[in-house]
Motif scaffolding. Structure first.
Motif, PDB file in Angstrom:
ATOM      1  N   LEU A  85     -14.585   6.830   2.841  1.00  0.00           N
ATOM      2  CA  LEU A  85     -13.400   7.565   2.430  1.00  0.00           C
ATOM      3  C   LEU A  85     -13.004   7.222   0.997  1.00  0.00           C
ATOM      4  O   LEU A  85     -12.667   8.112   0.210  1.00  0.00           O
ATOM      5  CB  LEU A  85     -12.243   7.264   3.385  1.00  0.00           C
ATOM      6  N   GLN A  86     -13.075   5.950   0.648  1.00  0.00           N
ATOM      7  CA  GLN A  86     -12.710   5.536  -0.705  1.00  0.00           C
ATOM      8  C   GLN A  86     -13.677   6.078  -1.736  1.00  0.00           C
ATOM      9  O   GLN A  86     -13.257   6.537  -2.809  1.00  0.00           O
ATOM     10  CB  GLN A  86     -12.649   4.014  -0.785  1.00  0.00           C
TER      11      GLN A  86
ATOM     12  N   GLY B 210       0.812  -1.208   0.000  1.00  0.00           N
ATOM     13  CA  GLY B 210       0.000   0.000   0.000  1.00  0.00           C
ATOM     14  C   GLY B 210       0.846   1.258   0.000  1.00  0.00           C
ATOM     15  O   GLY B 210       0.551   2.216  -0.717  1.00  0.00           O
ATOM     16  N   LEU B 211       1.909   1.250   0.791  1.00  0.00           N
ATOM     17  CA  LEU B 211       2.802   2.407   0.821  1.00  0.00           C
ATOM     18  C   LEU B 211       3.501   2.587  -0.518  1.00  0.00           C
ATOM     19  O   LEU B 211       3.658   3.714  -1.009  1.00  0.00           O
ATOM     20  CB  LEU B 211       3.814   2.246   1.947  1.00  0.00           C
ATOM     21  N   TYR B 212       3.919   1.495  -1.144  1.00  0.00           N
ATOM     22  CA  TYR B 212       4.547   1.571  -2.462  1.00  0.00           C
ATOM     23  C   TYR B 212       3.584   2.159  -3.494  1.00  0.00           C
ATOM     24  O   TYR B 212       3.969   3.012  -4.286  1.00  0.00           O
ATOM     25  CB  TYR B 212       5.009   0.176  -2.902  1.00  0.00           C
TER      26      TYR B 212
ATOM     27  N   VAL C   8      -4.887   7.251  -9.299  1.00  0.00           N
ATOM     28  CA  VAL C   8      -5.569   5.959  -9.216  1.00  0.00           C
ATOM     29  C   VAL C   8      -4.745   4.989  -8.369  1.00  0.00           C
ATOM     30  O   VAL C   8      -5.289   4.274  -7.520  1.00  0.00           O
ATOM     31  CB  VAL C   8      -5.831   5.385 -10.623  1.00  0.00           C
ATOM     32  N   LYS C   9      -3.448   4.983  -8.562  1.00  0.00           N
ATOM     33  CA  LYS C   9      -2.587   4.125  -7.747  1.00  0.00           C
ATOM     34  C   LYS C   9      -2.573   4.568  -6.292  1.00  0.00           C
ATOM     35  O   LYS C   9      -2.446   3.749  -5.383  1.00  0.00           O
ATOM     36  CB  LYS C   9      -1.170   4.117  -8.309  1.00  0.00           C
ATOM     37  N   LEU C  10      -2.745   5.862  -6.060  1.00  0.00           N
ATOM     38  CA  LEU C  10      -2.834   6.367  -4.699  1.00  0.00           C
ATOM     39  C   LEU C  10      -4.064   5.806  -3.997  1.00  0.00           C
ATOM     40  O   LEU C  10      -3.990   5.381  -2.842  1.00  0.00           O
ATOM     41  CB  LEU C  10      -2.877   7.894  -4.711  1.00  0.00           C
ATOM     42  N   ILE C  11      -5.189   5.761  -4.685  1.00  0.00           N
ATOM     43  CA  ILE C  11      -6.411   5.217  -4.092  1.00  0.00           C
ATOM     44  C   ILE C  11      -6.282   3.715  -3.867  1.00  0.00           C
ATOM     45  O   ILE C  11      -6.723   3.190  -2.836  1.00  0.00           O
ATOM     46  CB  ILE C  11      -7.627   5.536  -4.976  1.00  0.00           C
ATOM     47  N   ILE C  12      -5.675   3.020  -4.812  1.00  0.00           N
ATOM     48  CA  ILE C  12      -5.466   1.575  -4.637  1.00  0.00           C
ATOM     49  C   ILE C  12      -4.565   1.323  -3.423  1.00  0.00           C
ATOM     50  O   ILE C  12      -4.819   0.415  -2.622  1.00  0.00           O
ATOM     51  CB  ILE C  12      -4.894   0.950  -5.927  1.00  0.00           C
ATOM     52  N   GLY C  13      -3.525   2.133  -3.252  1.00  0.00           N
ATOM     53  CA  GLY C  13      -2.665   2.014  -2.080  1.00  0.00           C
ATOM     54  C   GLY C  13      -3.409   2.295  -0.788  1.00  0.00           C
ATOM     55  O   GLY C  13      -3.200   1.624   0.221  1.00  0.00           O
ATOM     56  N   LEU C  14      -4.308   3.273  -0.821  1.00  0.00           N
ATOM     57  CA  LEU C  14      -5.120   3.577   0.353  1.00  0.00           C
ATOM     58  C   LEU C  14      -6.028   2.402   0.714  1.00  0.00           C
ATOM     59  O   LEU C  14      -6.183   2.070   1.893  1.00  0.00           O
ATOM     60  CB  LEU C  14      -5.953   4.829   0.087  1.00  0.00           C
ATOM     61  N   ILE C  15      -6.601   1.760  -0.286  1.00  0.00           N
ATOM     62  CA  ILE C  15      -7.458   0.596  -0.049  1.00  0.00           C
ATOM     63  C   ILE C  15      -6.642  -0.558   0.543  1.00  0.00           C
ATOM     64  O   ILE C  15      -7.080  -1.217   1.499  1.00  0.00           O
ATOM     65  CB  ILE C  15      -8.150   0.173  -1.359  1.00  0.00           C
TER      66      ILE C  15
END
Length: 118
Positions: A87-88, A16-18, A26-33
């Motif tokens: 949040l998502q 998630g941090l990566y 979009v990758k930021l949201i996937i990392g947040l999930i």
């Protein structure tokens, strides 16, 4: 079993941090999930995994005599799932609106003067 879940939690946090350090929204949201799923697993793991009975005290005793399952971590995880879903969904709508205005999801290209888009 707990050791395996601890390793999986660490891997979820790392992945998630990566993903959150990438340039795309979009990758930021996937990392947040992914990080929120890792946090849910961590809460579950801290509640200790036990196969036990429901935490109901029989009428003839005053204390628990057998091993019981702790319901608090499960309630916390359910609450965290609902909050992370809200949040998502908010973040996805925000990213959609930002993409409509800026026409890109690259964070470096979005870091320009606001007057260019009016």
């Amino acid at each position: 079993m707990e050791f395996l879940l601890a390793i999986i939690t660490g891997l979820l946090y790392a992945a998630g941090l990566y993903m959150m350090l990438r340039r795309s929204l979009v990758k930021l949201i996937i990392g947040l999930i992914i990080i929120s799923n890792g946090a849910n697993l961590l809460i579950f793991l801290l509640g200790r995994i036990t196969k036990g009975h429901p935490p109901i005290i029989p009428g003839d005793s005053k204390i628990f005599t057998e091993i019981y399952a702790d319901p608090v971590p499960q309630a916390l995880i359910l609450t965290a799932i609902v909050i992370s879903f809200g949040l998502q969904s908010f973040a996805i709508i925000l990213i959609k609106r930002a993409y409509q205005v800026v026409k890109t999801d690259d964070l470096d290209e979005m870091n320009t003067i606001e007057e260019d888009y009016k």
